[in-house]
Write a protein that holds these residues in place. Structure first.
Motif, short mmCIF file in Angstrom:
data_model
loop_
_atom_site.label_atom_id
_atom_site.label_comp_id
_atom_site.label_asym_id
_atom_site.label_seq_id
_atom_site.Cartn_x
_atom_site.Cartn_y
_atom_site.Cartn_z
N ARG A 58 0.85 -1.20 0.00
CA ARG A 58 0.00 0.00 0.00
C ARG A 58 0.88 1.24 0.00
O ARG A 58 1.70 1.43 0.91
N ALA A 59 0.72 2.09 -1.01
CA ALA A 59 1.55 3.28 -1.16
C ALA A 59 0.66 4.52 -1.26
O ALA A 59 -0.50 4.45 -1.66
N LEU A 60 1.24 5.67 -0.90
CA LEU A 60 0.56 6.96 -0.99
C LEU A 60 1.35 7.87 -1.92
O LEU A 60 2.56 8.04 -1.76
N ASP A 61 0.65 8.44 -2.90
CA ASP A 61 1.23 9.45 -3.79
C ASP A 61 0.76 10.81 -3.29
O ASP A 61 -0.41 11.16 -3.41
N LEU A 62 1.68 11.59 -2.74
CA LEU A 62 1.36 12.86 -2.10
C LEU A 62 1.49 13.99 -3.11
O LEU A 62 2.58 14.28 -3.60
N GLY A 63 0.37 14.64 -3.44
CA GLY A 63 0.37 15.66 -4.49
C GLY A 63 0.42 15.01 -5.85
O GLY A 63 1.30 15.27 -6.67
N ALA A 64 -0.57 14.17 -6.12
CA ALA A 64 -0.52 13.27 -7.28
C ALA A 64 -0.69 13.97 -8.62
O ALA A 64 -0.36 13.39 -9.66
N GLY A 65 -1.22 15.20 -8.63
CA GLY A 65 -1.49 15.85 -9.92
C GLY A 65 -2.49 15.03 -10.73
O GLY A 65 -3.52 14.56 -10.21
N ARG A 66 -2.18 14.81 -11.98
CA ARG A 66 -3.06 14.01 -12.85
C ARG A 66 -2.66 12.54 -12.88
O ARG A 66 -3.10 11.79 -13.73
N GLY A 67 -1.81 12.14 -11.91
CA GLY A 67 -1.45 10.73 -11.82
C GLY A 67 -0.13 10.39 -12.47
O GLY A 67 0.01 9.31 -13.06
N TYR A 68 0.85 11.30 -12.34
CA TYR A 68 2.14 11.10 -13.03
C TYR A 68 2.92 9.92 -12.45
O TYR A 68 3.55 9.16 -13.17
N ILE A 69 2.86 9.74 -11.12
CA ILE A 69 3.53 8.60 -10.50
C ILE A 69 2.85 7.30 -10.93
O ILE A 69 3.50 6.32 -11.29
N GLY A 70 1.52 7.30 -10.91
CA GLY A 70 0.78 6.10 -11.28
C GLY A 70 1.00 5.66 -12.71
O GLY A 70 0.75 4.50 -13.06
N GLU A 71 1.49 6.56 -13.55
CA GLU A 71 1.80 6.21 -14.93
C GLU A 71 2.99 5.25 -15.01
O GLU A 71 3.11 4.48 -15.96
N HIS A 72 3.86 5.31 -13.99
CA HIS A 72 5.11 4.53 -14.03
C HIS A 72 5.21 3.46 -12.94
O HIS A 72 5.98 2.52 -13.10
N LEU A 73 4.47 3.60 -11.85
CA LEU A 73 4.57 2.66 -10.73
C LEU A 73 3.51 1.59 -10.90
O LEU A 73 2.33 1.83 -10.66
N ASP A 74 3.94 0.39 -11.32
CA ASP A 74 2.97 -0.66 -11.63
C ASP A 74 2.59 -1.44 -10.37
O ASP A 74 3.02 -1.13 -9.25
N ASP A 75 1.76 -2.48 -10.57
CA ASP A 75 1.26 -3.26 -9.44
C ASP A 75 2.38 -3.97 -8.69
O ASP A 75 2.25 -4.23 -7.49
N GLU A 76 3.45 -4.31 -9.36
CA GLU A 76 4.57 -4.95 -8.68
C GLU A 76 5.32 -3.96 -7.80
O GLU A 76 5.85 -4.32 -6.75
N GLY A 77 5.35 -2.70 -8.21
CA GLY A 77 5.98 -1.67 -7.38
C GLY A 77 5.13 -1.31 -6.18
O GLY A 77 5.65 -1.10 -5.08
#
Length: 310
Positions: A58-77
């Motif tokens: 379980r991870a938290l993206d702080l200040g996610a914007g439009r999801g820039y981290i989620g574009e690169h951090l997959d389910d294995e990460g």
């Protein structure tokens, strides 16, 4: 960016204005063309996450914007990626390539609505430089992390847009005899490690990237900053800057910093930070005075006085 205690430091940024700036940026029909830098830095943050050889349920993206981290951090990460963002517009217009949109949270990075020890990982990309009380924000990140869990973040540092800042100041001094702050203040690299230690993090890694982007002129740079939602949001900012001063600043920028091809450079200093919430299982430095070998003895071993070659 404020770096002192909550009682000692007044607010520096207008968080309401920053939310509105991000909302406007999110509905721009050309929003995608302004996101190159944010997507690039998010990729670099995720690259540092993948250097940590463990899984994060379980991870938290702080200040996610439009999801820039989620574009690169997959389910294995990260098994789940909770995405917290100040701007409801950014969340409503998330990247098509993003993930876990059902886990989006509209809230302020300055006040995290999560229980203690909630996350196995916290990441943040180009958001914390707009926080008023950075020590308090880092303390909240520390609170919501589980023991022996990392925080991996990136934010703009003190040398960001120094060319723009200097050009605007010189133009205002020339035309008005003084200047007002036109570029928001940023945290200095030398302060980040101390702030993270004060927040309770250990095993720190701090490094710096410089990203230099070429623009046709100062006006295109300002347009890109608006498109990124990165315009000045300082409480003391002055909205109006005369046309003659703007033209003077553009000419100074070109004259002092311009490239040979006629473009101008814009420097973005990106501070990367990794810190861990302490846990009993983490490695610790040996106690002072516990060494069993002398550096002088080692020096004599590798630098003998006699020549071993006959």
């Amino acid at each position: 960016m404020a770096t002192g205690g909550a009682e000692a430091q007044p607010a520096v940024f207008d968080r309401h204005s920053k939310r509105l700036q991000r909302n406007r940026a999110s509905v721009d029909p050309e929003v995608g063309q302004y996101e190159m830098l944010k997507r690039e830095v998010a990729w670099r943050v995720c690259d540092r996450v993948y250097d940590i050889k463990r899984s994060f349920p379980r991870a938290l993206d702080l200040g996610a914007g439009r999801g820039y981290i989620g574009e690169h951090l997959d389910d294995e990460g990260a098994g789940e990626l909770v995405q917290l963002e100040l701007s409801e517009g950014m969340l409503a217009h998330s990247l098509p390539e993003g993930r876990d949109q059902h886990l989006q949270v509209h809230a302020d990075e300055e006040s995290l609505p999560f229980a203690e020890n909630s996350f196995d990982l916290v990441v943040s990309s180009l958001s914390l430089h707009w926080v008023n009380l950075l020590p308090q924000a880092l303390g909240q990140v520390h609170r919501v992390l589980k023991p022996d869990a990392p925080f991996v973040g990136a934010m703009f540092g003190g040398d960001t847009l120094y060319e723009l800042r200097s050009s605007l100041q010189m133009a205002e001094i020339e035309r008005r005899g003084g200047f007002a702050p036109r570029v928001s203040p940023f945290t200095e690299v030398r302060d980040v490690g101390n702030l993270m230690q004060q927040a309770g993090f250990n095993l720190l890694t701090i490094d710096v990237d410089e990203v230099v982007v070429a623009f046709p002129s100062m006006y295109e740079l300002l347009e890109d900053l608006r498109g990124m939602g990165e315009s000045n949001a300082g409480l003391r900012r002055q909205a109006h800057l005369g046309r003659d001063t703007m033209h003077a600043a553009a000419a100074i920028y070109q004259s002092v910093y311009g490239n040979e091809d006629g473009t101008i450079p814009a420097t973005f200093q990106v501070i990367h930070m990794v810190g861990w919430k302490p846990a009993p299982s983490q490695p610790k430095a040996a106690a002072r005075g516990s060494a069993t070998a002398s550096l002088r003895d080692l020096g004599e071993q590798f630098n003998p006085t006699s020549n071993p070659v006959a």
